[in-house]
Design a protein around this motif. Structure first.
Motif, short mmCIF file in Angstrom:
data_model
loop_
_atom_site.label_atom_id
_atom_site.label_comp_id
_atom_site.label_asym_id
_atom_site.label_seq_id
_atom_site.Cartn_x
_atom_site.Cartn_y
_atom_site.Cartn_z
N GLN A 86 -0.56 -10.64 17.28
CA GLN A 86 -0.61 -9.30 16.69
C GLN A 86 0.21 -9.25 15.41
OE1 GLN A 86 0.64 -6.97 20.06
NE2 GLN A 86 -1.46 -6.45 20.63
N ALA A 87 1.38 -9.88 15.42
CA ALA A 87 2.21 -9.90 14.22
C ALA A 87 1.50 -10.66 13.09
CB ALA A 87 3.56 -10.54 14.52
N ASN A 88 0.87 -11.79 13.45
CA ASN A 88 0.12 -12.56 12.44
C ASN A 88 -1.05 -11.74 11.91
OD1 ASN A 88 1.81 -14.74 12.69
ND2 ASN A 88 0.45 -15.90 14.02
N ASN A 89 -1.71 -11.01 12.81
CA ASN A 89 -2.84 -10.18 12.42
C ASN A 89 -2.39 -9.10 11.44
OD1 ASN A 89 -5.48 -9.26 12.42
ND2 ASN A 89 -5.14 -7.91 14.16
N GLU A 90 -1.26 -8.47 11.72
CA GLU A 90 -0.74 -7.45 10.82
C GLU A 90 -0.40 -8.05 9.45
OE1 GLU A 90 -0.61 -4.14 11.21
OE2 GLU A 90 -1.66 -4.49 13.10
N ALA A 91 0.20 -9.23 9.46
CA ALA A 91 0.54 -9.89 8.20
C ALA A 91 -0.72 -10.21 7.40
CB ALA A 91 1.35 -11.16 8.47
N LEU A 92 -1.75 -10.69 8.09
CA LEU A 92 -3.02 -11.00 7.42
C LEU A 92 -3.67 -9.74 6.86
CD1 LEU A 92 -4.56 -13.73 9.74
CD2 LEU A 92 -3.70 -14.02 7.41
N LYS A 93 -3.58 -8.64 7.62
CA LYS A 93 -4.14 -7.37 7.14
C LYS A 93 -3.44 -6.93 5.86
CE LYS A 93 -5.84 -5.28 11.41
NZ LYS A 93 -5.64 -4.18 12.39
N LYS A 94 -2.10 -7.07 5.83
CA LYS A 94 -1.35 -6.70 4.63
C LYS A 94 -1.76 -7.57 3.45
CE LYS A 94 2.67 -4.77 6.96
NZ LYS A 94 4.10 -4.93 7.26
N LYS A 95 -1.91 -8.87 3.71
CA LYS A 95 -2.33 -9.78 2.63
C LYS A 95 -3.72 -9.42 2.13
CE LYS A 95 0.42 -13.84 3.80
NZ LYS A 95 0.38 -15.24 4.25
N MET A 96 -4.62 -9.11 3.06
CA MET A 96 -5.99 -8.74 2.67
C MET A 96 -5.98 -7.44 1.86
SD MET A 96 -8.29 -10.91 3.43
CE MET A 96 -9.75 -9.93 3.27
N ASP A 97 -5.16 -6.47 2.28
CA ASP A 97 -5.07 -5.21 1.53
C ASP A 97 -4.57 -5.46 0.12
OD1 ASP A 97 -6.03 -3.80 3.69
OD2 ASP A 97 -4.05 -3.11 4.37
N SER A 98 -3.52 -6.27 -0.01
CA SER A 98 -2.99 -6.55 -1.34
C SER A 98 -4.01 -7.34 -2.17
CB SER A 98 -1.66 -7.29 -1.27
OG SER A 98 -1.83 -8.57 -0.71
N TYR A 99 -4.75 -8.23 -1.51
CA TYR A 99 -5.80 -8.99 -2.21
C TYR A 99 -6.89 -8.05 -2.70
CZ TYR A 99 -9.84 -12.00 -2.88
OH TYR A 99 -10.94 -12.60 -3.39
N GLU A 100 -7.30 -7.11 -1.84
CA GLU A 100 -8.34 -6.14 -2.23
C GLU A 100 -7.86 -5.28 -3.39
OE1 GLU A 100 -11.50 -5.79 -1.28
OE2 GLU A 100 -11.31 -7.54 0.02
N GLN A 101 -6.60 -4.85 -3.35
CA GLN A 101 -6.05 -4.04 -4.44
C GLN A 101 -6.02 -4.84 -5.74
OE1 GLN A 101 -2.31 -2.70 -2.92
NE2 GLN A 101 -3.22 -1.11 -1.63
N ALA A 102 -5.63 -6.10 -5.64
CA ALA A 102 -5.59 -6.96 -6.83
C ALA A 102 -7.01 -7.18 -7.37
CB ALA A 102 -4.94 -8.30 -6.50
N LYS A 103 -7.95 -7.31 -6.45
CA LYS A 103 -9.35 -7.51 -6.84
C LYS A 103 -9.88 -6.28 -7.57
CE LYS A 103 -13.68 -8.81 -4.59
NZ LYS A 103 -14.32 -9.07 -3.31
N ILE A 104 -9.53 -5.09 -7.07
CA ILE A 104 -9.95 -3.84 -7.71
C ILE A 104 -9.31 -3.71 -9.08
CG2 ILE A 104 -9.74 -1.33 -7.56
CD1 ILE A 104 -10.10 -1.65 -4.50
N ALA A 105 -8.01 -4.05 -9.17
CA ALA A 105 -7.32 -3.99 -10.46
C ALA A 105 -7.94 -4.96 -11.46
CB ALA A 105 -5.83 -4.29 -10.27
#
Length: 166
Positions: free
Chosen positions: A91-110
């Motif tokens: 679950q902790a790894n999943n949360e970390a991956l979700k945060k990374k994916m969110d930051s990746y998506e934000q960077a992709k949008i930028a």
């Protein structure tokens, strides 16, 4: 063989009700055996009479490394290899991956927004070049006519000078 005989004898004594098991737990011990040690005791102790860190409740067989939790007054898992510990890690790894994916998506949008601005700028430059080319296309014939008229007037002046010199 002696261990089996002792185990049989112990089970027989326990089944006759002469010995009760209590469980000792020292969660701070580096010796894992002291995390949940079964202690045979002749007779029965009330919960008030139990010595420090002794418990009448048996730890669950599902627990890999059971320790007594004073806050919950129950046996809990201490091993990081147990199913609950592994689930917590996942679950902790999943949360970390979700945060990374969110930051990746934000960077992709930028990046996409930056790319849109670059495309708009290039489009503006292309339009400017097209307008400049159109203006030059209109000026080239005029310049050619002017250069012809200048050349013809120069030739006329030369011929007049030559005729006047004769």
């Amino acid at each position: 063989m002696e261990a089996e005989n002792f185990s049989k004898l112990l089970n027989e004594v326990v089944s006759n009700g002469k010995i009760n098991f209590y469980y000792y737990s020292d969660p701070t011990s580096s010796n894992i055996e002291l995390h949940h040690l079964a202690i045979p005791f002749p007779g029965e102790l009330s919960p008030v009479d139990l010595p420090f860190r002794w418990h009448a409740e048996k730890p669950s067989e599902e627990l890999v490394d059971a320790i007594w939790d004073d806050d919950s007054h129950a046996w809990i898992e201490n091993s990081d290899k147990s199913q609950p510990a592994l689930i917590a890690k996942l679950q902790a790894n999943n949360e970390a991956l979700k945060k990374k994916m969110d930051s990746y998506e934000q960077a992709k949008i930028a990046d996409a927004q930056k790319n849109d601005k670059v495309v708009q700028a290039l489009t503006g430059v292309q339009k400017g070049q097209a307008q400049t080319t159109a203006v030059l296309a209109q000026l080239v014939p005029m310049v050619q006519q002017l250069s012809k008229s200048v050349n013809t007037s120069d030739e006329t002046d030369k011929t007049k000078k030559e005729e006047g010199a004769e």
